[in-house]
Design an enzyme around this catalytic site. Structure first.
Site, PDB file in Angstrom:
ATOM      1  N   THR B 181       0.856  -1.191   0.000  1.00 11.51           N
ATOM      2  CA  THR B 181       0.000   0.000   0.000  1.00 11.51           C
ATOM      3  C   THR B 181       0.889   1.237   0.000  1.00 11.51           C
ATOM      4  O   THR B 181       2.044   1.190   0.413  1.00 11.51           O
ATOM      5  CB  THR B 181      -0.900   0.044   1.249  1.00 11.51           C
ATOM      6  OG1 THR B 181      -0.061   0.154   2.393  1.00 11.51           O
ATOM      7  CG2 THR B 181      -1.733  -1.214   1.369  1.00 11.51           C
ATOM      8  N   GLU B 326      -5.851  -3.601  -1.049  1.00 11.01           N
ATOM      9  CA  GLU B 326      -6.371  -4.782  -0.350  1.00 11.01           C
ATOM     10  C   GLU B 326      -7.530  -5.441  -1.096  1.00 11.01           C
ATOM     11  O   GLU B 326      -7.956  -6.531  -0.733  1.00 11.01           O
ATOM     12  CB  GLU B 326      -6.849  -4.396   1.063  1.00 11.01           C
ATOM     13  CG  GLU B 326      -5.738  -3.959   2.007  1.00 11.01           C
ATOM     14  CD  GLU B 326      -5.394  -2.470   1.899  1.00 11.01           C
ATOM     15  OE1 GLU B 326      -5.740  -1.849   0.872  1.00 11.01           O
ATOM     16  OE2 GLU B 326      -4.787  -1.931   2.842  1.00 11.01           O
ATOM     17  N   LYS B 436     -13.848  17.133  12.724  1.00  9.21           N
ATOM     18  CA  LYS B 436     -14.847  17.180  13.786  1.00  9.21           C
ATOM     19  C   LYS B 436     -14.927  18.601  14.330  1.00  9.21           C
ATOM     20  O   LYS B 436     -14.029  19.076  15.016  1.00  9.21           O
ATOM     21  CB  LYS B 436     -14.499  16.201  14.909  1.00  9.21           C
ATOM     22  CG  LYS B 436     -15.683  15.921  15.812  1.00  9.21           C
ATOM     23  CD  LYS B 436     -15.513  14.621  16.573  1.00  9.21           C
ATOM     24  CE  LYS B 436     -16.817  14.180  17.206  1.00  9.21           C
ATOM     25  NZ  LYS B 436     -16.679  12.901  17.909  1.00  9.21           N
ATOM     26  N   TRP B 441     -19.458  16.118  12.498  1.00 12.33           N
ATOM     27  CA  TRP B 441     -18.512  15.749  11.453  1.00 12.33           C
ATOM     28  C   TRP B 441     -18.723  16.596  10.190  1.00 12.33           C
ATOM     29  O   TRP B 441     -19.838  16.799   9.753  1.00 12.33           O
ATOM     30  CB  TRP B 441     -18.656  14.281  11.074  1.00 12.33           C
ATOM     31  CG  TRP B 441     -18.318  13.345  12.208  1.00 12.33           C
ATOM     32  CD1 TRP B 441     -19.196  12.627  12.964  1.00 12.33           C
ATOM     33  CD2 TRP B 441     -17.017  13.045  12.704  1.00 12.33           C
ATOM     34  NE1 TRP B 441     -18.528  11.900  13.907  1.00 12.33           N
ATOM     35  CE2 TRP B 441     -17.179  12.128  13.773  1.00 12.33           C
ATOM     36  CE3 TRP B 441     -15.725  13.454  12.367  1.00 12.33           C
ATOM     37  CZ2 TRP B 441     -16.107  11.621  14.487  1.00 12.33           C
ATOM     38  CZ3 TRP B 441     -14.655  12.933  13.080  1.00 12.33           C
ATOM     39  CH2 TRP B 441     -14.853  12.033  14.136  1.00 12.33           C
TER      40      TRP B 441
END
Lengths: 537, 537
Positions: B181, B326, B436, B441
């Site tokens: 990754t 993945e 936040k 959010w």
């Protein structure tokens, strides 16, 4: 990587979650239309799974179906394998003694039967003691005169079954379905499909150069759901989220054309006879088939004249495919490669008249009598052998003859074929249908294809008879397009002389006009019957 | 059914036999074109397999590549897994310390390197003692100033290798490829792909509603072959028999447009930045891209304005996909379902701006913090989790952190998403990129998408800064389309006010114009660098 099983439950889960709004349409026996969504379908499959468990069905049990193409049958296609049992789709067109032999060979524990077909099971119910219960599905057909016993109603089972979801994470190599070949001599030959083979076959057949299915497709399988899982379409359709249109018993002429027009069907599939009969109907009656673009044709050789007629008159692509019960069934698909697009129309038609290229997953080879591989030169012919993750490795049952499976992992199809250097496979004959004349082989398929090119010939079949001089000699049976327009044997022979050697041409007395060709339960020409007729002449 | 392994050898065999005439085209470092057929390709792969065996490569060994997209690299894609070894595609754009760490983590035994890239390995060769040999592939680039040692020539290896074919029938669950990754903190995270996962991913990505590839496709992967196997395209192309066009280092502007035009490319794939830069070039220079019809875009969110511009100006469909290293990587693909075709253009564009529907084989779910599944209502957002036969079940290496894998068999992606009742998934944020503010959010992705709609803004990124009053506050970085046409912060905020609540809007002093956004080696916006810049201000 995750060890996620390729199984039928996962097709079902995907269908319900990703395409909840997609429709499944069924035409019932009385002509009415039944329509529901993937969400409705999945809810009923879950209840059916619970009903099967309540009836004591256990993993590995064989569950028979005796039904037309409809939503009931589709529910069984998913629910039976999803509880670990094996779906045995019984051919509704076979003689009753073969039907009984097949059911006994499979040892079916339950049989689900369309109400309109219950008579056919009632007459053999004494000879199939393995069956503990018959379940009637209401196809809105006429009530049966007699019913096999004990006999319960499908909807009653469903209405009392719980709605709780419980998917076993089935091992992908466990058995899911069982079909029998249409061969009518000797012991029935069963082929057991695994969850893995069904899933991979669905993926392989969806690919662009195979069937090219997508959620935009509206799929009408004319091929019966008892004929090699309707060529896998009931699984491929839900895997891609396509609309599925199930015609019930309405698979010819006006009812078929009507259903295709009103449901805007884009994709269909069936044996050549279906499309020969449909075009005859279309020539006399108007139907709007403008949505239809692809028809997959298999089961026996597709005459190129039919490909030409459908393209010219209806802008429909008839695509020839080849396969067998033992190959799930899709093995090869005939499309013209991009690189061949510059060929003229007739040359392209010749390519489309071959059985085509092996689909991803399937490997083919041709071999001589000693098992050595032969070249792909478009001329050398040999025994066609095939392997792949959806090809059978044996026939079902302890006593089955397994001689068709080679020691190095291939299946001997019994077909004789050439393969071109570009990978196009062409069946030149069934081994048992080759004609050996003066020590040389004559291809009955090649003769048939040539005869069918005659504008007044609807269908043709060629078999051999014993001949003192030549060993074997070809005999031609033709069916007229219009009984009022006869075809002279001499005209047929003139046509054959254009492309065959003199010694390959039948005698004028060996050309017979008959009313109809005998067909097997799945619509293939039954040459055994023709040979029997010849011997009794 | 036969126990035929789904492996990379079988893709190779099919390509060579069924599409021998198909071409593979590579643009080399000096701009010249290399062209050969699948037959040539397969012949060289077989010699490479034998060369690898002669070098002592054994099943399970890791073999590194450090190369652009070209035929050499493609040969390794097939030969390395076909001898049972593991292909490790090393990212050529990462910092040298990370590169060395990755090679050491993988314990690469050999590394195949493009000549023009040899310098980058020479500088770290002392720190990667596991590598026994470097093999130089001549990409017609400038000769390197220094080379890692020992250093041999690819073509010399091939010229002395036997041509005898010997395919091991690899177990489909054995490892085939290894990618890391692009995360740049902590230990490198490796994902090991199996033959089975590569094969199934190729099938799944070919399907009509995924990439829809066929032998008619001419595929140009702009996405590098070191980036999650170029999204699987080198395998999918050969499985379907498509023409493959490999651009080497020529992946932007004029060289890319030229190659697409001359090779009549129909299908391409890459990160959003590629297409943003290409359309800028196309607006000023004429290229005939009439053959191009589909571009798959992934890696980061695709602005709907770009979808709109490509469709209107070039009749090209930009299709958004979502995936991760993945997930091999294809997880979801965004196409408008047939049933939604009656929506107006803007509504359809909104759908295409989502990450789309899971492809066949992949299952998704969204969960709350306690792992309970959340509804698919298009509003509730939760942790996106995924499973399927081409999704990782662990990271490579004994000491890797495996906390992203749940006990019940799912992978926690780290993305936050909603899913609509029709199955459309929309990433609302990376968990670590959420802002936040006042306990609520704010989605940085939603802000970015809105800012990019400004006609003079080329790209935008939003990160958070600590704020005494609000806890966290959003900060916007913009890159101008034309440096001569500045954008006032007030204009950006006006635009945001149309669709955001007052408390979600950044302050005028938190809108910064910068020359370019920092990117990771695979072209994703590197928010870590932006946060670092903010802190140092």
């Amino acid at each position: 990587m995750m060890d996620c099983a390729l199984n039928i439950s996962s097709i079902l889960r995907r269908a319900a979650r990703v395409y909840p709004e997609q429709q499944i349409v069924s035409r019932l026996n009385d002509g009415s239309i039944h329509r529901y969504t993937y969400t409705d379908f999945c809810g009923r499959v879950i209840r059916l799974m619970n009903a099967l468990r309540q009836l004591g069905v256990e993993p590995g049990d064989r569950i028979g179906t005796f039904a037309w193409n409809s939503y009931h049958h589709l529910e069984l296609y998913y629910a039976v394998p999803a509880v670990g049992a094996i779906l045995h789709t019984i051919n509704i067109r076979q003689f009753s003694d073969i039907r009984a032999a097949t059911i006994n060979h499979a040892q079916d524990k339950l049989i689900f039967v369309d109400r309109s077909l219950a008579n056919s099971l009632a007459e053999i119910s004494d000879s199939i003691p393995c069956v503990q219960l018959f379940v009637a599905m209401d196809d809105l057909g006429p009530a049966p005169e007699s019913t096999p016993q004990p006999f319960v109603q499908y909807e009653e089972l469903l209405s009392t079954a719980p709605e709780t979801t419980c998917f076993a994470d089935d091992d992908e190599r466990s058995a899911a379905c069982l079909c029998y070949t249409s061969g009518t001599t000797g012991e029935p030959k069963g082929v057991l499909y695994s969850h893995r083979s069904v899933y991979l076959h669905a993926m392989g057949s969806c690919m662009a150069d195979s069937f090219g299915l997508s959620e935009r497709s509206v799929i009408l399988p004319v091929v019966p759901m008892f004929h090699v899982n309707a060529w896998g379409l009931p699984y491929a359709a839900l895997l891609t989220g396509a609309r599925l249109v199930l015609p019930g018993s309405h698979t010819v002429g006006r009812p078929l054309a009507d259903l295709m027009a009103t449901e805007k069907v884009t994709f269909s599939a069936g044996v050549p006879t279906v499309w020969t009969l449909l075009i005859q109907h279309l020539r006399q009656h108007h139907h709007d088939l403008s949505s239809l673009n692809t028809v997959i044709v298999g089961g026996s050789a597709l005459p190129v004249s039919l490909i030409k007629d459908y393209k010219r008159d209806y802008d429909v692509d008839l695509i020839q495919v080849w396969g067998m019960t033992e190959t799930s069934p899709i093995g090869t698909v005939s499309r013209v490669k991009t690189g061949l697009a510059s060929l003229d129309a007739d040359q392209q038609l010749q390519i489309r008249g071959t059985q085509g290229l092996p689909v991803p997953g399937v490997e083919i080879r041709i071999c001589d009598d000693d098992g050595f591989e032969l070249p792909w030169d478009g001329e050398t012919s040999g025994d066609l052998q095939v392997r792949g993750p959806w090809v059978a490795s044996s026939y079902y049952g302890e006593t089955a003859d397994q001689s068709a499976f080679t020691n190095d992992g291939w299946f001997k199809t019994g077909d004789v074929a050439t393969v071109s250097h570009l990978g196009y496979m062409q069946i030149t004959d069934r081994q048992k249908d080759l004609i050996k004349s003066r020590g040389e082989w004559i291809s009955s398929v090649a003769l048939e294809n040539a005869v069918v090119a005659h504008p007044d010939v609807l269908e043709a079949a060629v078999v051999s008879r014993l001949d003192d001089l030549r060993g074997e000699a070809p005999v031609v049976f033709i069916v007229l397009r219009d009984p009022g327009t006869p075809v002279k044997p001499g005209d047929v022979l003139d046509l054959l002389r254009q492309s065959f050697e003199r010694w390959q041409i039948p005698r004028p007395s060996d050309v017979h006009t008959i009313e109809a060709l005998p067909k097997t339960g799945v619509g293939k020409i039954d040459k055994k019957v023709l040979r029997r007729q010849l011997r009794s002449k």
